[in-house]
Design a protein around this motif. Structure first.
Motif, short mmCIF file in Angstrom:
data_model
loop_
_atom_site.label_atom_id
_atom_site.label_comp_id
_atom_site.label_asym_id
_atom_site.label_seq_id
_atom_site.Cartn_x
_atom_site.Cartn_y
_atom_site.Cartn_z
N ASN A 122 0.99 -1.30 0.38
CA ASN A 122 -0.15 0.00 0.14
C ASN A 122 0.94 1.86 -0.37
OD1 ASN A 122 -1.86 -1.55 -0.21
ND2 ASN A 122 -2.70 -1.32 2.61
N TYR A 123 2.63 1.41 0.41
CA TYR A 123 3.14 2.28 0.33
C TYR A 123 3.24 2.46 -1.37
CZ TYR A 123 2.61 2.87 5.49
OH TYR A 123 1.98 2.60 6.79
N GLN A 278 10.33 1.22 5.83
CA GLN A 278 9.39 1.61 6.29
C GLN A 278 9.53 1.17 8.28
OE1 GLN A 278 4.76 -0.35 6.78
NE2 GLN A 278 6.07 -0.77 4.94
N HIS A 289 5.42 10.31 9.77
CA HIS A 289 4.72 9.80 8.66
C HIS A 289 4.22 10.09 7.27
CE1 HIS A 289 1.74 6.88 6.63
NE2 HIS A 289 2.21 6.14 6.95
N ASN A 290 3.79 11.11 7.28
CA ASN A 290 3.51 12.37 6.19
C ASN A 290 2.99 11.12 4.69
OD1 ASN A 290 4.33 14.49 4.62
ND2 ASN A 290 5.57 13.80 3.36
N ASN A 291 1.67 10.74 5.45
CA ASN A 291 0.68 9.73 4.64
C ASN A 291 1.25 8.89 4.28
OD1 ASN A 291 -1.37 11.08 5.37
ND2 ASN A 291 -0.63 12.59 4.05
N GLY A 292 2.45 8.61 4.63
CA GLY A 292 3.73 7.31 3.65
C GLY A 292 4.21 7.88 2.49
N VAL A 293 4.41 9.34 2.48
CA VAL A 293 5.07 9.59 0.90
C VAL A 293 6.35 10.15 1.78
CG1 VAL A 293 5.57 11.48 -0.61
CG2 VAL A 293 3.25 10.01 0.08
N ASN A 298 12.09 12.39 7.32
CA ASN A 298 11.22 10.95 7.45
C ASN A 298 11.99 9.75 6.51
OD1 ASN A 298 9.97 11.22 4.70
ND2 ASN A 298 8.24 10.28 5.49
#
Length: 375
Positions: A122-123, A278, A289-293, A298
């Motif tokens: 999902n990333y 991750q 986390h930055n929405n995983g971006v 990060n």
């Protein structure tokens, strides 16, 4: 008659007082009574679910009071082993003792079944593989190999060491000790030739990304694995060119020059599981986390990513060449060049101070051994 009357009066007065005392006492006891203490199993389950962090754990889930002393059950397990003998499952056991949320199964490299790994599906890169499935499939069909190799795979217990590039390695004469490890992991373009006395001569794998890869083909070791740690979409496209020996026509998308040739056969090339990026970023260090971006501050350094990989796949883990001492600006930044510590600039992508906190937990908790004492 007078005595009986006096007794009734006394009882009439004392009873309400006793009732009041009882109510007051009961109220106090009820107020002071502590909740029933949860069992360790309950605590671990709740910690794993992310629903509670007890006062003895920090916000990332690590024990706040760390020491290298083995828990009693590990003393029994490893107490009878000879000095220097490999300790099966040691890194996992120690990590779990200071971080109950640690989950062992995480394959080192991607294989053709990588889509089953829900944690990375999902990333986007660097934390996952979303949108890159087809190109990864194409690469893996060509490489055909997805492990350390038959000789290392047969070992029932593996000792691994991650070699950082820090100047702290210089003149430490650790080369022969480093070469005793089963798996020696090197990072980016850090050279071996000419520095064997300090860094050893053995290389099991070299983990890198396009901008960090060795650019001169003659400087590559002859028998190590080339492992890509992808941080952006372009990295997989670059690797496809390297695997299929295609000419790289454009440098667009890279922040500096990259290698145009990797002198390795496809079967010697691997893709590092992005779950380690991750996990290091969001679980171990606590980066935004930055929405995983990928964003400011990060992204963990490649060294910490490699250590995270080793915690999942090695029985014992050591490091050397880690740690930048900003209080000594004239110390060498890297062991292989004269660049000074003062040359290091604040990184846009990394949070060095938070990362160092995490690595110190591993050293203080006895999860990893730091041969150069730089962490």
């Amino acid at each position: 008659m007078i005595r009986m009357k006096s007794t009734r009066i006394f009882m009439f007065l004392i009873c309400p007082i006793m009732v009041l005392i009882f109510l007051y006492y009961s109220s106090g006891r009820l107020h002071l009574r502590s909740p029933v203490k949860k069992s360790q199993a309950d605590l671990d389950r709740l910690l794993s679910a992310g629903r509670v962090v007890a006062s003895e754990y920090d916000k990332q889930g690590f024990l706040t009071k760390l020491d290298r002393k083995l828990p009693l059950e590990l003393q029994y397990k490893y107490g009878n082993l000879s000095k220097g003998e490999c300790k099966p499952g040691y890194a996992e056991a120690k990590m779990t003792s200071i971080y109950p949320k640690f989950l062992k199964p995480a394959p080192m490299f991607l294989d053709p079944n990588f889509k089953r790994l829900s944690k990375i599906s999902n990333y986007l890169p660097p934390f996952g593989v979303r949108t890159q499935e087809k190109i990864i499939d194409h690469i893996l069909q060509a490489t055909k190999s997805y492990s350390l190799g038959s000789e290392l795979d047969r070992l029932s217990c593996k000792k691994c060491i991650i070699i950082g590039n820090g100047g702290i390695l210089f003149n430490k004469s650790l080369g022969s000790q480093i070469d005793q490890y089963d798996v020696v992991v090197r990072l980016n373009e850090a050279p071996v030739a000419g520095f064997e006395k300090d860094v050893g001569s053995k290389t099991t794998m070299r983990i890198t990304y396009p901008e960090g890869a060795i650019q001169r083909p003659e400087r590559y070791e002859k028998s190590s694995l080339f492992v890509l740690s992808a941080f952006k979409l372009m990295d997989f496209k670059w690797l496809r060119h390297m695997v299929f020996k295609e000419k790289l026509r454009s440098m667009e998308g890279f922040w500096k020059s990259v290698a145009r040739v990797v002198p390795r056969e496809p079967e010697d090339i691997r893709i590092l599981n992005p779950y380690f990026i991750q996990e290091a970023a969001f679980k171990f260090i606590g980066l935004p986390h930055n929405n995983g971006v990928m964003g400011k501050g990060n992204i963990p350094t490649l060294g910490t990513v490699a250590i995270t990989m080793a915690l999942h796949n090695c029985d014992e883990v050591a490091v050397a060449g880690f740690g930048y001492d900003m209080n000594t600006p004239h110390a060498p930044l890297h062991y292989y060049e004269k660049l000074m510590m003062s040359a290091i600039k604040e990184s846009w992508t990394h949070n060095i101070s938070k990362e160092k906190e995490f690595l110190r937990k591993l050293v203080k908790g006895g999860v990893i051994q730091d041969l150069t004492n730089g962490i």
